[in-house]
Motif scaffolding. Sequence first.
Motif, PDB file in Angstrom:
ATOM      1  N   PRO A   1       5.863   9.534 -10.572  1.00 32.47           N
ATOM      2  CA  PRO A   1       4.586   9.309 -11.268  1.00 32.47           C
ATOM      3  C   PRO A   1       4.732   8.672 -12.651  1.00 32.47           C
ATOM      4  O   PRO A   1       3.812   8.010 -13.119  1.00 32.47           O
ATOM      5  N   GLU A   2       5.881   8.851 -13.284  1.00 32.17           N
ATOM      6  CA  GLU A   2       6.080   8.287 -14.621  1.00 32.17           C
ATOM      7  C   GLU A   2       6.507   6.825 -14.582  1.00 32.17           C
ATOM      8  O   GLU A   2       6.542   6.159 -15.611  1.00 32.17           O
TER       9      GLU A   2
ATOM     10  N   ILE B   1       5.302   5.702  -4.792  1.00 33.14           N
ATOM     11  CA  ILE B   1       5.709   5.698  -6.198  1.00 33.14           C
ATOM     12  C   ILE B   1       4.841   6.665  -7.005  1.00 33.14           C
ATOM     13  O   ILE B   1       5.342   7.401  -7.854  1.00 33.14           O
ATOM     14  N   THR B   2       3.553   6.694  -6.728  1.00 36.79           N
ATOM     15  CA  THR B   2       2.648   7.605  -7.431  1.00 36.79           C
ATOM     16  C   THR B   2       3.034   9.061  -7.209  1.00 36.79           C
ATOM     17  O   THR B   2       2.989   9.875  -8.125  1.00 36.79           O
ATOM     18  N   ILE B   3       3.458   9.375  -5.993  1.00 37.67           N
ATOM     19  CA  ILE B   3       3.821  10.756  -5.655  1.00 37.67           C
ATOM     20  C   ILE B   3       5.233  11.107  -6.139  1.00 37.67           C
ATOM     21  O   ILE B   3       5.436  12.127  -6.787  1.00 37.67           O
ATOM     22  N   GLU B   4       6.213  10.256  -5.824  1.00 35.44           N
ATOM     23  CA  GLU B   4       7.611  10.585  -6.096  1.00 35.44           C
ATOM     24  C   GLU B   4       8.071  10.242  -7.515  1.00 35.44           C
ATOM     25  O   GLU B   4       8.971  10.886  -8.048  1.00 35.44           O
TER      26      GLU B   4
ATOM     27  N   CYS C   1       0.832  -1.210   0.000  1.00 33.16           N
ATOM     28  CA  CYS C   1       0.000   0.000   0.000  1.00 33.16           C
ATOM     29  C   CYS C   1       0.863   1.255   0.000  1.00 33.16           C
ATOM     30  O   CYS C   1       0.637   2.179  -0.774  1.00 33.16           O
TER      31      CYS C   1
ATOM     32  N   SER D   1       2.691   1.785  -3.404  1.00 27.14           N
ATOM     33  CA  SER D   1       1.858   2.396  -4.446  1.00 27.14           C
ATOM     34  C   SER D   1       1.718   3.896  -4.245  1.00 27.14           C
ATOM     35  O   SER D   1       1.848   4.672  -5.201  1.00 27.14           O
ATOM     36  N   LYS D   2       1.465   4.313  -3.009  1.00 34.69           N
ATOM     37  CA  LYS D   2       1.303   5.739  -2.716  1.00 34.69           C
ATOM     38  C   LYS D   2       2.582   6.516  -2.992  1.00 34.69           C
ATOM     39  O   LYS D   2       2.556   7.571  -3.636  1.00 34.69           O
TER      40      LYS D   2
ATOM     41  N   CYS E   1       6.234   2.898 -13.884  1.00 36.46           N
ATOM     42  CA  CYS E   1       5.335   1.765 -13.687  1.00 36.46           C
ATOM     43  C   CYS E   1       6.097   0.751 -12.836  1.00 36.46           C
ATOM     44  O   CYS E   1       7.089   0.176 -13.294  1.00 36.46           O
ATOM     45  N   ILE E   2       5.667   0.565 -11.615  1.00 32.30           N
ATOM     46  CA  ILE E   2       6.412  -0.267 -10.679  1.00 32.30           C
ATOM     47  C   ILE E   2       6.486  -1.715 -11.148  1.00 32.30           C
ATOM     48  O   ILE E   2       7.491  -2.390 -10.921  1.00 32.30           O
TER      49      ILE E   2
END
Length: 98
Positions: A69-70, A64-67, A58, A61-62, A72-73
């Motif tokens: 954003p480009e 990676i989305t913030i730091e 969880c 995901s948060k 794809c994990i």
Amino acid sequence: MFKRRAIKKYGNKLLPKLQHRYGEQTFYNASQVRATIYQCNFNPSYLPLGYLLFLDSCDLSKVITIEFPELCIRKYKEEIKDYLNERKYYGYLKLLSI
């Protein structure tokens, strides 16, 4: 060569550094991982790898989305796994296969 060395350092030395600094935990938070990477001379280019290894899903995901954003994990994880398979190195990074 530098990429292999940096990734290998994450696999061999990041967990002991985190444990020494913050105690033994199942997961660490993003600020603990980030601080350890910057203060203990890890290559910050692989910060997402540190997050991938030591954050719960969880938080991962948060963060990676913030730091990043480009990024794809899933693709990043696959790239690292492919690189490791090619180099026949695993160490602690065998957790990426799980």
